[in-house]
Scaffold this motif. Structure first.
Motif, PDB file in Angstrom:
ATOM      1  N   TYR A 281       4.574  18.205  59.093  1.00 20.03           N
ATOM      2  CA  TYR A 281       3.523  19.198  58.864  1.00 20.03           C
ATOM      3  C   TYR A 281       3.976  20.354  57.975  1.00 20.03           C
ATOM      4  O   TYR A 281       3.362  21.415  57.959  1.00 20.03           O
ATOM      5  N   ALA A 282       5.041  20.124  57.220  1.00 16.52           N
ATOM      6  CA  ALA A 282       5.395  21.040  56.129  1.00 16.52           C
ATOM      7  C   ALA A 282       4.600  20.622  54.899  1.00 16.52           C
ATOM      8  O   ALA A 282       4.266  19.447  54.724  1.00 16.52           O
ATOM      9  N   ASN A 283       4.275  21.578  54.064  1.00 15.62           N
ATOM     10  CA  ASN A 283       3.488  21.265  52.861  1.00 15.62           C
ATOM     11  C   ASN A 283       4.420  20.769  51.766  1.00 15.62           C
ATOM     12  O   ASN A 283       4.690  21.449  50.777  1.00 15.62           O
ATOM     13  N   LYS A 284       4.923  19.552  51.955  1.00 14.92           N
ATOM     14  CA  LYS A 284       5.831  18.953  50.984  1.00 14.92           C
ATOM     15  C   LYS A 284       5.725  17.435  51.070  1.00 14.92           C
ATOM     16  O   LYS A 284       5.295  16.876  52.082  1.00 14.92           O
ATOM     17  N   SER A 285       6.118  16.770  49.991  1.00 13.79           N
ATOM     18  CA  SER A 285       6.136  15.318  49.988  1.00 13.79           C
ATOM     19  C   SER A 285       7.323  14.825  50.808  1.00 13.79           C
ATOM     20  O   SER A 285       8.316  15.538  50.992  1.00 13.79           O
ATOM     21  N   VAL A 286       7.208  13.601  51.311  1.00 15.97           N
ATOM     22  CA  VAL A 286       8.270  12.992  52.114  1.00 15.97           C
ATOM     23  C   VAL A 286       8.557  11.611  51.543  1.00 15.97           C
ATOM     24  O   VAL A 286       7.644  10.783  51.408  1.00 15.97           O
ATOM     25  N   THR A 287       9.803  11.352  51.197  1.00 16.42           N
ATOM     26  CA  THR A 287      10.190  10.044  50.664  1.00 16.42           C
ATOM     27  C   THR A 287      10.197   9.006  51.780  1.00 16.42           C
ATOM     28  O   THR A 287      10.763   9.242  52.850  1.00 16.42           O
ATOM     29  N   ILE A 288       9.565   7.852  51.540  1.00 14.04           N
ATOM     30  CA  ILE A 288       9.586   6.774  52.525  1.00 14.04           C
ATOM     31  C   ILE A 288      10.371   5.566  52.025  1.00 14.04           C
ATOM     32  O   ILE A 288      10.727   4.704  52.809  1.00 14.04           O
ATOM     33  N   LYS A 289      10.624   5.497  50.707  1.00 14.09           N
ATOM     34  CA  LYS A 289      11.473   4.419  50.194  1.00 14.09           C
ATOM     35  C   LYS A 289      12.269   4.950  49.018  1.00 14.09           C
ATOM     36  O   LYS A 289      11.708   5.294  47.980  1.00 14.09           O
ATOM     37  N   GLU A 290      13.584   5.024  49.189  1.00 23.48           N
ATOM     38  CA  GLU A 290      14.459   5.515  48.134  1.00 23.48           C
ATOM     39  C   GLU A 290      14.620   4.465  47.036  1.00 23.48           C
ATOM     40  O   GLU A 290      14.405   3.272  47.248  1.00 23.48           O
ATOM     41  N   ASN A 291      15.009   4.931  45.855  1.00 30.70           N
ATOM     42  CA  ASN A 291      15.310   4.039  44.752  1.00 30.70           C
ATOM     43  C   ASN A 291      16.807   3.721  44.774  1.00 30.70           C
ATOM     44  O   ASN A 291      17.618   4.647  44.908  1.00 30.70           O
ATOM     45  N   PRO A 292      17.205   2.461  44.682  1.00 31.56           N
ATOM     46  CA  PRO A 292      18.640   2.161  44.678  1.00 31.56           C
ATOM     47  C   PRO A 292      19.391   2.766  43.499  1.00 31.56           C
ATOM     48  O   PRO A 292      20.599   2.965  43.565  1.00 31.56           O
ATOM     49  N   ASP A 293      18.669   3.079  42.425  1.00 31.21           N
ATOM     50  CA  ASP A 293      19.274   3.776  41.286  1.00 31.21           C
ATOM     51  C   ASP A 293      19.303   5.266  41.611  1.00 31.21           C
ATOM     52  O   ASP A 293      18.267   5.910  41.718  1.00 31.21           O
ATOM     53  N   GLU A 294      20.484   5.824  41.780  1.00 33.31           N
ATOM     54  CA  GLU A 294      20.602   7.211  42.237  1.00 33.31           C
ATOM     55  C   GLU A 294      20.041   8.220  41.245  1.00 33.31           C
ATOM     56  O   GLU A 294      19.738   9.354  41.605  1.00 33.31           O
ATOM     57  N   ASP A 295      19.883   7.836  39.988  1.00 31.83           N
ATOM     58  CA  ASP A 295      19.345   8.756  38.986  1.00 31.83           C
ATOM     59  C   ASP A 295      17.830   8.617  38.810  1.00 31.83           C
ATOM     60  O   ASP A 295      17.236   9.290  37.985  1.00 31.83           O
TER      61      ASP A 295
END
Length: 409
Positions: free
Chosen positions: A55-69
């Motif tokens: 409930y913070a006004n921010k996006s939340v990552t649910i799937k990271e990218n294997p490419d760190e960049d």
């Protein structure tokens, strides 16, 4: 997980919606959307986040990218953006709705709440992990009747069409031809549309032979997979200054390398902004008047080495022609009575035509300043539309669509 440290999810959800309504500068309001966001539990679609994070006004990552960049592969969108895009969409009871970008399933749940028992929602994503996640969370939270399909969103879902409303939760560089066939005349499409280095949530109304916007708002979204019409490149040897442009623009980074090693020429206007005032409209006006409009980003080390600071180092408009570049800049001026800071807007140019490009940016600053809230009209036509049938304005051609960006004043 969803552990919390005090307040109930219900209280936190209401506080979030209250904050959105108080702080959101989009100016878009709809009591039905407010009710939906107070009713649908966002934390239930983010089981790995704490209730406070949900409930913070921010996006939340649910799937990271294997490419760190690279950017994440999937995110839950920032709640205030979810709010104003749903207001733009104007879902009615009984509507048939198609969503591109399933995410956590939360947005589809909101859409179903708005469409009601007689409406239907179909959400899709190209990533089977994402659709599996959305299917599970929707089922667990009482939205088993929402359809979830795994496919390229550019194809739509013709087997369930036509749709009264379509919404994309990913940044689109083009408007696929299939969407025209699946959206009813009189229907609405809301899409984070990318052009000339910027992204704006554009609300289109579908007409017989075109789509015409009635709302354009600033937003940021992960780009859709499969549309690769954007280009980027560094214009310095230390890889500190980067440009982003579209494939239809004759822009190349290499000729600019020497230009930015020399002193720049700054042109100032009388237009000023406060520390929280947006100057986003300058970029929009440039995109409607200057085919050379693109985006520049600069790391702090570039300014430390002598580069004139872009107005927003991570995200500023620029003009590029051959071996010359200019971009928006600002400087702090005398403080207002009461201690409020003001910043004067201008442009800095590098290269043989740098001053001319800077003057052209300043012309659009001056056009924007007395009418800061005026939005452009974005009109989309099928790609085979002849020039004679287009509205007046700046034409941007894409594989499936011709965009026309127009200001009335």
């Amino acid at each position: 997980m969803n552990a919390n440290t005090g307040s109930s999810p219900h209280d936190l959800r209401n506080r979030l919606v209250d904050a959105i309504l108080k702080e959101d500068v989009s100016g878009l309001r709809d009591a039905r959307v407010e009710t939906a966001m107070r009713a649908v539990p966002r934390h239930a679609f983010l089981p790995d986040a704490t209730v406070e994070e949900a409930y913070a006004n921010k996006s939340v990552t649910i799937k990271e990218n294997p490419d760190e960049d690279a950017l994440p592969l999937s995110c839950a969108s920032q709640p205030d953006v979810v709010h104003f895009m749903l207001v733009q969409l104007a879902v009615r009871e009984g509507d048939d709705v198609f969503e591109i970008g399933a995410g956590t399933g939360y947005n589809a749940a909101l859409l179903k709440y708005l469409a009601g028992p007689s409406g239907q929602v179909t959400t899709c994503d190209i990533d089977p992990d994402v659709t599996a996640y959305a299917r599970r969370t929707l089922d667990e939270n009482g939205y088993a009747d929402v359809r979830v399909v795994t496919r390229d969103g550019a194809l739509g879902a013709p087997e369930f069409s036509p749709y009264d409303r379509m919404i994309a939760a990913v940044g689109m560089w083009d408007l696929p031809a299939a969407w025209w066939d699946q959206l009813t005349v009189g229907g609405r499409l809301v899409v984070p549309l990318r052009w000339r280095g910027l992204t704006r949530s554009v609300a289109f109304r579908r007409e017989k032979d075109r789509m015409r916007s009635d709302s354009v708002r600033m937003c940021g979204f992960l780009p859709v997979i499969g549309q690769d019409g954007e280009r980027n490149g560094y214009i310095d040897d230390d890889r500190l200054v980067r440009l982003y442009w579209d494939e239809d623009q004759p822009i190349a980074p290499e000729p600019l390398r020497e230009a930015i090693t020399r002193p720049g020429s700054v042109v100032w206007t009388d237009a000023t902004v406060g520390p929280v005032e947006s100057f986003d409209g300058v970029w929009l006006r440039l995109s409607a008047t200057e085919r050379a409009t693109c985006r520049i980003t600069a790391k702090p080390e570039a300014m430390e080495a002598g580069l004139q600071r872009p107005a927003s180092p991570a995200l500023s408009p620029a003009l590029v022609e051959r071996d010359s570049i200019a971009y928006l800049t600002l400087e702090r001026t005398a403080e207002e009575p009461g201690g409020g800071a003001r910043f004067r807007l201008g442009a800095v140019g590098y290269g043989p035509a740098g001053v001319d490009l800077a003057e052209r940016i300043c012309a659009q600053i001056r056009a924007w300043s007395p009418a800061r809230t005026v939005e452009p009209v974005v009109t989309a036509y099928p790609a085979d539309t002849p020039d004679s049938a287009l509205a007046d304005g700046a034409v941007i051609d894409r594989p499936s669509v011709r965009l026309v960006i127009t200001y009335d004043s």
